[in-house]
Design a protein around this motif. Sequence first.
Motif, PDB file in Angstrom:
ATOM      1  N   MET A   1      43.690   4.114  -3.220  1.00  0.00           N
ATOM      2  CA  MET A   1      44.312   4.676  -2.044  1.00  0.00           C
ATOM      3  C   MET A   1      44.147   3.702  -0.890  1.00  0.00           C
ATOM      4  O   MET A   1      43.278   2.835  -0.928  1.00  0.00           O
ATOM      5  N   TYR A   2      44.981   3.858   0.105  1.00  0.00           N
ATOM      6  CA  TYR A   2      44.986   2.939   1.239  1.00  0.00           C
ATOM      7  C   TYR A   2      44.376   3.631   2.455  1.00  0.00           C
ATOM      8  O   TYR A   2      44.707   4.785   2.746  1.00  0.00           O
ATOM      9  N   GLU A  16      42.873  -1.299   0.764  1.00  0.00           N
ATOM     10  CA  GLU A  16      42.755  -0.399  -0.382  1.00  0.00           C
ATOM     11  C   GLU A  16      41.278  -0.052  -0.545  1.00  0.00           C
ATOM     12  O   GLU A  16      40.415  -0.921  -0.388  1.00  0.00           O
ATOM     13  N   VAL A  17      40.978   1.215  -0.847  1.00  0.00           N
ATOM     14  CA  VAL A  17      39.604   1.654  -1.047  1.00  0.00           C
ATOM     15  C   VAL A  17      39.538   2.610  -2.238  1.00  0.00           C
ATOM     16  O   VAL A  17      40.563   3.124  -2.687  1.00  0.00           O
ATOM     17  N   ASP A  18      38.326   2.847  -2.718  1.00  0.00           N
ATOM     18  CA  ASP A  18      38.118   3.800  -3.814  1.00  0.00           C
ATOM     19  C   ASP A  18      37.951   5.224  -3.289  1.00  0.00           C
ATOM     20  O   ASP A  18      38.442   6.174  -3.884  1.00  0.00           O
ATOM     21  N   LEU A  32      39.216  11.170  -2.445  1.00  0.00           N
ATOM     22  CA  LEU A  32      39.401  10.211  -3.528  1.00  0.00           C
ATOM     23  C   LEU A  32      40.888  10.006  -3.756  1.00  0.00           C
ATOM     24  O   LEU A  32      41.728  10.707  -3.166  1.00  0.00           O
ATOM     25  N   ASN A  33      41.226   9.081  -4.634  1.00  0.00           N
ATOM     26  CA  ASN A  33      42.615   8.838  -5.002  1.00  0.00           C
ATOM     27  C   ASN A  33      43.264  10.148  -5.477  1.00  0.00           C
ATOM     28  O   ASN A  33      42.630  10.955  -6.148  1.00  0.00           O
ATOM     29  N   ASN A  34      44.520  10.362  -5.110  1.00  0.00           N
ATOM     30  CA  ASN A  34      45.303  11.548  -5.475  1.00  0.00           C
ATOM     31  C   ASN A  34      44.765  12.852  -4.894  1.00  0.00           C
ATOM     32  O   ASN A  34      45.029  13.925  -5.424  1.00  0.00           O
ATOM     33  N   MET A  87      45.500  12.678   5.251  1.00  0.00           N
ATOM     34  CA  MET A  87      45.719  12.045   3.954  1.00  0.00           C
ATOM     35  C   MET A  87      46.975  12.625   3.344  1.00  0.00           C
ATOM     36  O   MET A  87      47.148  13.839   3.287  1.00  0.00           O
ATOM     37  N   LYS A  88      47.851  11.727   2.915  1.00  0.00           N
ATOM     38  CA  LYS A  88      49.103  12.135   2.278  1.00  0.00           C
ATOM     39  C   LYS A  88      49.588  10.978   1.428  1.00  0.00           C
ATOM     40  O   LYS A  88      49.583   9.825   1.879  1.00  0.00           O
TER      41      LYS A  88
END
Length: 97
Positions: A1-2, A16-18, A32-34, A87-88
Motif C-alpha cells: 500500500m502507498y 510504499e509501505v507494509d 494493512l494492505n487491502n 485509507m481507500k
Amino acid sequence: MYLEIVSPEATIFSSEVDSVTVPGVEGEFQMLNNHAAIVSTLSEGIVKINTHAQSHLVFDELHALVVPHNNDKKVLTVKINSGTVEMKDNKVIILAD
C-alpha cells in the motif's frame, strides 16, 4: 500500500509501505494492505511505519521528522500533534499537524 504523510508545510513521507499504525482518538489502530476504506481523526502520538518489504528508502530534508524506531531502519516513526487519516484503494493519506 502507498502512504503519504502531509503537514501544512510539506510532504513528510511518501512511499510504499507494509503497514501503518496511527494514534486514533479511541486508541491506536493499524492498517494493512487491502484494508477497508476508513476516515478517522487522530490524536497526539506516534505514527509507526513498517517498511520491511522495502530494500531502500531515500531520505532528504523533507523526511527530517521521520526517524527509525528503536534503531530499526525498517520501522519508522513520525510524531504528530493531531490530524486525520483516510485509507481507500490501498492508499493512506495522513494530514498531520
